[in-house]
Design a protein around this motif. Structure first.
Motif, PDB file in Angstrom:
ATOM      1  N   GLY A 229       1.019  -1.179  -0.128  1.00 58.19           N
ATOM      2  CA  GLY A 229       0.124  -0.037  -0.150  1.00 58.19           C
ATOM      3  C   GLY A 229       0.957   1.100   0.230  1.00 58.19           C
ATOM      4  O   GLY A 229       0.420   2.623  -0.069  1.00 58.19           O
ATOM      5  N   PHE A 230       2.150   1.476  -0.441  1.00 59.99           N
ATOM      6  CA  PHE A 230       2.762   2.598  -0.353  1.00 59.99           C
ATOM      7  C   PHE A 230       2.729   2.961  -1.231  1.00 59.99           C
ATOM      8  O   PHE A 230       3.182   2.292  -2.896  1.00 59.99           O
ATOM      9  CB  PHE A 230       4.887   2.690   0.310  1.00 59.99           C
ATOM     10  CG  PHE A 230       5.360   3.744   0.015  1.00 59.99           C
ATOM     11  CD1 PHE A 230       5.167   4.756   0.992  1.00 59.99           C
ATOM     12  CD2 PHE A 230       6.435   3.664  -1.005  1.00 59.99           C
ATOM     13  CE1 PHE A 230       6.234   4.728   1.361  1.00 59.99           C
ATOM     14  CE2 PHE A 230       6.422   4.731  -1.313  1.00 59.99           C
ATOM     15  CZ  PHE A 230       6.875   5.383   0.052  1.00 59.99           C
ATOM     16  N   GLU A 231       2.664   4.596  -1.708  1.00 56.21           N
ATOM     17  CA  GLU A 231       2.135   4.923  -3.125  1.00 56.21           C
ATOM     18  C   GLU A 231       2.847   6.203  -3.223  1.00 56.21           C
ATOM     19  O   GLU A 231       2.665   7.332  -2.297  1.00 56.21           O
ATOM     20  CB  GLU A 231       0.351   4.932  -3.534  1.00 56.21           C
ATOM     21  CG  GLU A 231       0.982   6.098  -4.557  1.00 56.21           C
ATOM     22  CD  GLU A 231       1.154   5.780  -5.962  1.00 56.21           C
ATOM     23  OE1 GLU A 231       2.075   7.454  -6.197  1.00 56.21           O
ATOM     24  OE2 GLU A 231       1.607   4.636  -6.372  1.00 56.21           O
ATOM     25  N   PRO A 232       4.242   6.797  -3.316  1.00 54.85           N
ATOM     26  CA  PRO A 232       4.943   7.418  -3.175  1.00 54.85           C
ATOM     27  C   PRO A 232       4.325   8.839  -3.500  1.00 54.85           C
ATOM     28  O   PRO A 232       4.318  10.027  -2.176  1.00 54.85           O
ATOM     29  CB  PRO A 232       5.746   8.204  -4.233  1.00 54.85           C
ATOM     30  CG  PRO A 232       5.956   6.986  -4.735  1.00 54.85           C
ATOM     31  CD  PRO A 232       5.002   5.807  -4.688  1.00 54.85           C
ATOM     32  N   ALA A 233       3.711   9.577  -4.202  1.00 55.42           N
ATOM     33  CA  ALA A 233       2.441  10.101  -4.644  1.00 55.42           C
ATOM     34  C   ALA A 233       1.356  11.341  -2.417  1.00 55.42           C
ATOM     35  O   ALA A 233       1.611  11.970  -2.328  1.00 55.42           O
ATOM     36  CB  ALA A 233       1.739  11.048  -5.690  1.00 55.42           C
ATOM     37  N   LEU A 234       1.132  10.111  -2.487  1.00 59.10           N
ATOM     38  CA  LEU A 234       0.290   9.159  -1.264  1.00 59.10           C
ATOM     39  C   LEU A 234       1.087   9.540   0.058  1.00 59.10           C
ATOM     40  O   LEU A 234       0.154  10.641   1.117  1.00 59.10           O
ATOM     41  CB  LEU A 234      -0.593   8.780  -1.558  1.00 59.10           C
ATOM     42  CG  LEU A 234      -2.181   8.071  -0.619  1.00 59.10           C
ATOM     43  CD1 LEU A 234      -2.689   9.718  -0.353  1.00 59.10           C
ATOM     44  CD2 LEU A 234      -3.001   7.051  -0.617  1.00 59.10           C
ATOM     45  N   ALA A 235       1.921   8.701   0.042  1.00 57.03           N
ATOM     46  CA  ALA A 235       2.363   9.041   0.847  1.00 57.03           C
ATOM     47  C   ALA A 235       2.709  10.386   1.901  1.00 57.03           C
ATOM     48  O   ALA A 235       3.183  10.873   2.565  1.00 57.03           O
ATOM     49  CB  ALA A 235       3.757   7.964   0.959  1.00 57.03           C
ATOM     50  N   ARG A 236       3.132  11.573   0.420  1.00 58.05           N
ATOM     51  CA  ARG A 236       3.707  12.678   0.930  1.00 58.05           C
ATOM     52  C   ARG A 236       3.041  13.444   1.658  1.00 58.05           C
ATOM     53  O   ARG A 236       3.641  14.596   2.509  1.00 58.05           O
ATOM     54  CB  ARG A 236       3.923  13.537  -0.473  1.00 58.05           C
ATOM     55  CG  ARG A 236       5.196  12.885  -1.022  1.00 58.05           C
ATOM     56  CD  ARG A 236       5.512  13.876  -2.142  1.00 58.05           C
ATOM     57  NE  ARG A 236       6.052  13.141  -3.496  1.00 58.05           N
ATOM     58  CZ  ARG A 236       7.857  13.142  -2.401  1.00 58.05           C
ATOM     59  NH1 ARG A 236       8.548  13.794  -2.004  1.00 58.05           N
ATOM     60  NH2 ARG A 236       8.604  12.855  -3.240  1.00 58.05           N
TER      61      ARG A 236
ATOM     62  N   SER B 295       1.576   4.650   5.878  1.00 62.84           N
ATOM     63  CA  SER B 295       2.098   3.723   5.013  1.00 62.84           C
ATOM     64  C   SER B 295       3.413   3.901   5.053  1.00 62.84           C
ATOM     65  O   SER B 295       4.621   3.598   4.173  1.00 62.84           O
ATOM     66  CB  SER B 295       1.703   3.774   3.241  1.00 62.84           C
ATOM     67  OG  SER B 295       2.152   4.968   2.622  1.00 62.84           O
ATOM     68  N   HIS B 296       3.768   4.836   5.627  1.00 65.09           N
ATOM     69  CA  HIS B 296       5.248   4.971   6.247  1.00 65.09           C
ATOM     70  C   HIS B 296       6.110   3.661   7.001  1.00 65.09           C
ATOM     71  O   HIS B 296       7.290   3.662   5.994  1.00 65.09           O
ATOM     72  CB  HIS B 296       5.767   6.361   7.342  1.00 65.09           C
ATOM     73  CG  HIS B 296       5.340   7.249   6.056  1.00 65.09           C
ATOM     74  ND1 HIS B 296       6.051   8.653   6.624  1.00 65.09           N
ATOM     75  CD2 HIS B 296       4.899   7.813   5.296  1.00 65.09           C
ATOM     76  CE1 HIS B 296       5.662   9.967   6.134  1.00 65.09           C
ATOM     77  NE2 HIS B 296       4.855   9.241   4.549  1.00 65.09           N
ATOM     78  N   TRP B 297       5.608   3.115   6.937  1.00 68.65           N
ATOM     79  CA  TRP B 297       5.651   2.018   7.998  1.00 68.65           C
ATOM     80  C   TRP B 297       6.119   1.131   7.066  1.00 68.65           C
ATOM     81  O   TRP B 297       7.185   0.168   7.148  1.00 68.65           O
ATOM     82  CB  TRP B 297       5.178   1.239   8.878  1.00 68.65           C
ATOM     83  CG  TRP B 297       3.534   0.739   8.217  1.00 68.65           C
ATOM     84  CD1 TRP B 297       2.203   1.267   7.747  1.00 68.65           C
ATOM     85  CD2 TRP B 297       3.917  -0.769   7.598  1.00 68.65           C
ATOM     86  NE1 TRP B 297       1.591   0.359   6.649  1.00 68.65           N
ATOM     87  CE2 TRP B 297       2.205  -0.693   7.170  1.00 68.65           C
ATOM     88  CE3 TRP B 297       4.293  -1.755   7.469  1.00 68.65           C
ATOM     89  CZ2 TRP B 297       2.015  -1.437   6.609  1.00 68.65           C
ATOM     90  CZ3 TRP B 297       3.913  -2.879   6.871  1.00 68.65           C
ATOM     91  CH2 TRP B 297       2.771  -3.208   5.791  1.00 68.65           C
ATOM     92  N   VAL B 298       5.762   1.196   5.705  1.00 63.25           N
ATOM     93  CA  VAL B 298       6.074  -0.145   4.634  1.00 63.25           C
ATOM     94  C   VAL B 298       7.450   0.428   4.456  1.00 63.25           C
ATOM     95  O   VAL B 298       8.576  -0.954   4.615  1.00 63.25           O
ATOM     96  CB  VAL B 298       5.386   0.244   3.815  1.00 63.25           C
ATOM     97  CG1 VAL B 298       5.819  -1.216   2.300  1.00 63.25           C
ATOM     98  CG2 VAL B 298       3.926  -0.187   3.636  1.00 63.25           C
ATOM     99  N   VAL B 299       7.810   1.766   4.249  1.00 63.54           N
ATOM    100  CA  VAL B 299       9.717   1.236   3.911  1.00 63.54           C
ATOM    101  C   VAL B 299      10.524   1.708   4.758  1.00 63.54           C
ATOM    102  O   VAL B 299      11.361   0.783   4.953  1.00 63.54           O
ATOM    103  CB  VAL B 299       9.519   3.012   2.952  1.00 63.54           C
ATOM    104  CG1 VAL B 299      10.646   3.415   3.026  1.00 63.54           C
ATOM    105  CG2 VAL B 299       8.670   3.135   1.710  1.00 63.54           C
ATOM    106  N   ARG B 300       9.913   2.132   5.968  1.00 68.15           N
ATOM    107  CA  ARG B 300      10.583   1.576   7.322  1.00 68.15           C
ATOM    108  C   ARG B 300      11.185   0.078   7.543  1.00 68.15           C
ATOM    109  O   ARG B 300      12.246  -0.510   7.575  1.00 68.15           O
ATOM    110  CB  ARG B 300      10.022   2.511   8.549  1.00 68.15           C
ATOM    111  CG  ARG B 300      11.154   2.890   9.618  1.00 68.15           C
ATOM    112  CD  ARG B 300      10.145   3.132  10.545  1.00 68.15           C
ATOM    113  NE  ARG B 300      10.006   4.768  10.726  1.00 68.15           N
ATOM    114  CZ  ARG B 300      10.612   5.633  10.544  1.00 68.15           C
ATOM    115  NH1 ARG B 300      12.013   5.477  11.386  1.00 68.15           N
ATOM    116  NH2 ARG B 300      10.431   7.105  10.649  1.00 68.15           N
TER     117      ARG B 300
END
Length: 446
Positions: free
Chosen positions: A388-395, A400-405
């Motif tokens: 569920g990580f989408e860069p535009a939405l995550a800004r 969804s920041h936990w996905v990248v972390r």
């Protein structure tokens, strides 16, 4: 009598031997970071066409790497490793000119053709260089110093070519930036390439020349059955996969998750500088400990970085820098140690079989590194999208920041764990290498 030596190689010879890596790896960064976007957008080829071209190039690469290595081994009595590096530079030079300096707009087939030519030239240069470097010394510790020289040139080339866009962005109008940036980076590689090759030809050590008998297919089968080679390829894959993941998620973690907008380039540059500074330090450690133990200890830096990322609060610049400095320390040194150990594997195989298959063996590392980097990027993007990580939405939404972390934090920890399992009890120790050297000396006297 072998032309390899146990005496330390002079600093000027070491510098000359590593020099070809400077333009080779200076080329890789713009090729991966800037060229896809440039041709998809500015040149009008589109995302699908450019993606297909790079996919075809990677498949082509996977076939040509071991083939090139085997051909080099078969012809080394006639064509030296040094000569293969020069031969590979010719198509590489022409392809850089056509892709970077004089690009043809709207020609997908032409772009794919020159991309294949570029990869073919790069394969000949890289396999030739590493197999050449693996043959110039019989000394267990000296091999780390040799591979360290190549890795230092690698890092210097990457850092140099990354600095260029920083100055261009300051002094170049935005409408002209895309084309001029590509042309300047390509021109930088083209200018440095003949200079370092002349330097290497005049001052680098020759290495061993021994024609390898037999057919290519049996040599390939023999190599694949070598347990030390398989373990080392697994280690190289794990190191490359970890680098691929950290590269793929770097901008997202720095600028979105950590909220440090505009700081990704400087932090990644600091990571590369840390990689460069760490190389001589770990080469020294490898002179006192077993290389495979140092490889695992060095990789722990990436695991610690992963732990830092899992708990780092957003917006704290120095903590993010700490994590990426640790990633840098683990990346470059890990690659040089693996290639130094590969020289030991090749030496063992040569003594047991009488065949010098340096080209074939080092080509496996070229392939595993390319595939692992690509898979690291691709699989990370797939999993991040699935979670569920989408860069535009995550800004604008941190849900969804936990996905990248988690992906950036957990992956290096797992990779280092498997690396330790594969390499901690690696059989080719310093004592084993010394016994092999004495065995070789007695065979030569007989």
């Amino acid at each position: 009598m072998s032309e390899r030596t146990r005496a330390p190689i002079s600093n000027i010879s070491l510098l000359a031997l590593g020099a070809p890596a400077f333009p080779m790896f200076a080329l890789m960064m713009p090729l991966v970071v800037f060229i896809p976007a440039f041709y998809a957008d500015y040149m009008g080829l589109g995302m699908a066409a450019v993606g297909t071209a790079f996919l075809v190039a990677r498949v082509f690469d996977a076939v040509t790497d071991p083939l090139a290595g085997a051909i080099m081994d078969k012809t080394q009595g006639v064509i030296s490793r040094k000569a293969w590096v020069i031969i590979g530079a010719v198509p590489l030079f022409i392809a850089i000119w056509r892709i970077f300096v004089q690009p043809a707009s709207g020609d997908t087939v032409g772009f794919m053709f020159w991309l294949l030519v570029l990869y073919a030239g790069w394969t000949l240069m890289s396999v030739g260089l590493y197999s050449w470097a693996g043959e110039v010394s019989e000394n267990y510790d000296e091999r780390s110093r040799i591979m360290g020289a190549i890795q230092i040139a690698n890092s210097l080339g990457t850092i140099s070519v990354l600095v260029l866009p920083v100055f261009l962005e300051i002094f170049t109008p935005e409408r002209d930036l895309s084309l001029i940036r590509i042309q300047v980076m390509g021109g930088f590689v083209l200018i440095s390439l003949p200079i370092v090759l002349i330097f290497a030809w005049l001052f680098a050590p020759i290495g061993q020349a021994r024609e390898t008998p037999g057919e290519i297919l049996p040599a390939l089968k023999q190599a694949v059955r070598n347990p030390s080679l398989r373990r080392l390829m697994l280690a190289d894959f794990l190191v490359g996969f970890k680098i691929g993941v950290t590269t793929a998620l770097g901008i997202f973690f720095i600028e979105i998750v950590s909220g440090l907008s505009g700081k990704a380039s400087i932090i990644q540059l600091m990571s590369l500088c840390a990689s460069l500074i760490a190389i001589p330090f770990f080469v020294r450690i490898a002179e006192r400990l077993e290389k495979h133990h140092v490889l695992v200890l060095n990789a722990l830096a990436a695991a610690i970085a992963g732990g830092v990322i899992l708990i780092a609060p957003p917006g704290v610049f120095w903590i993010v820098v700490l994590a990426y400095v640790l990633f840098g320390v683990a990346s470059g040194t890990g690659q040089l140690l693996i290639r130094s150990i590969m020289a030991d594997v090749v030496h063992e195989d040569c003594i047991k079989t009488g065949n010098q298959n340096s080209g074939l063996y080092f080509s496996f590392l070229t392939t595993t590194l390319k595939l692992s980097l690509s898979l690291g990027v691709t699989m990370t993007f797939w999993v991040a999208a699935w979670l569920g990580f989408e860069p535009a939405l995550a800004r604008v939404d941190d849900n969804s920041h936990w996905v990248v972390r988690v992906l950036l934090g957990i992956t290096p920890i797992i990779a280092v764990g498997f690396l330790a399992l594969a390499m901690w009890k690696f059989p080719l120790t310093r004592a084993v290498q010394e016994k092999l050297r004495l065995r070789e000396a007695s065979q030569e006297k007989a």
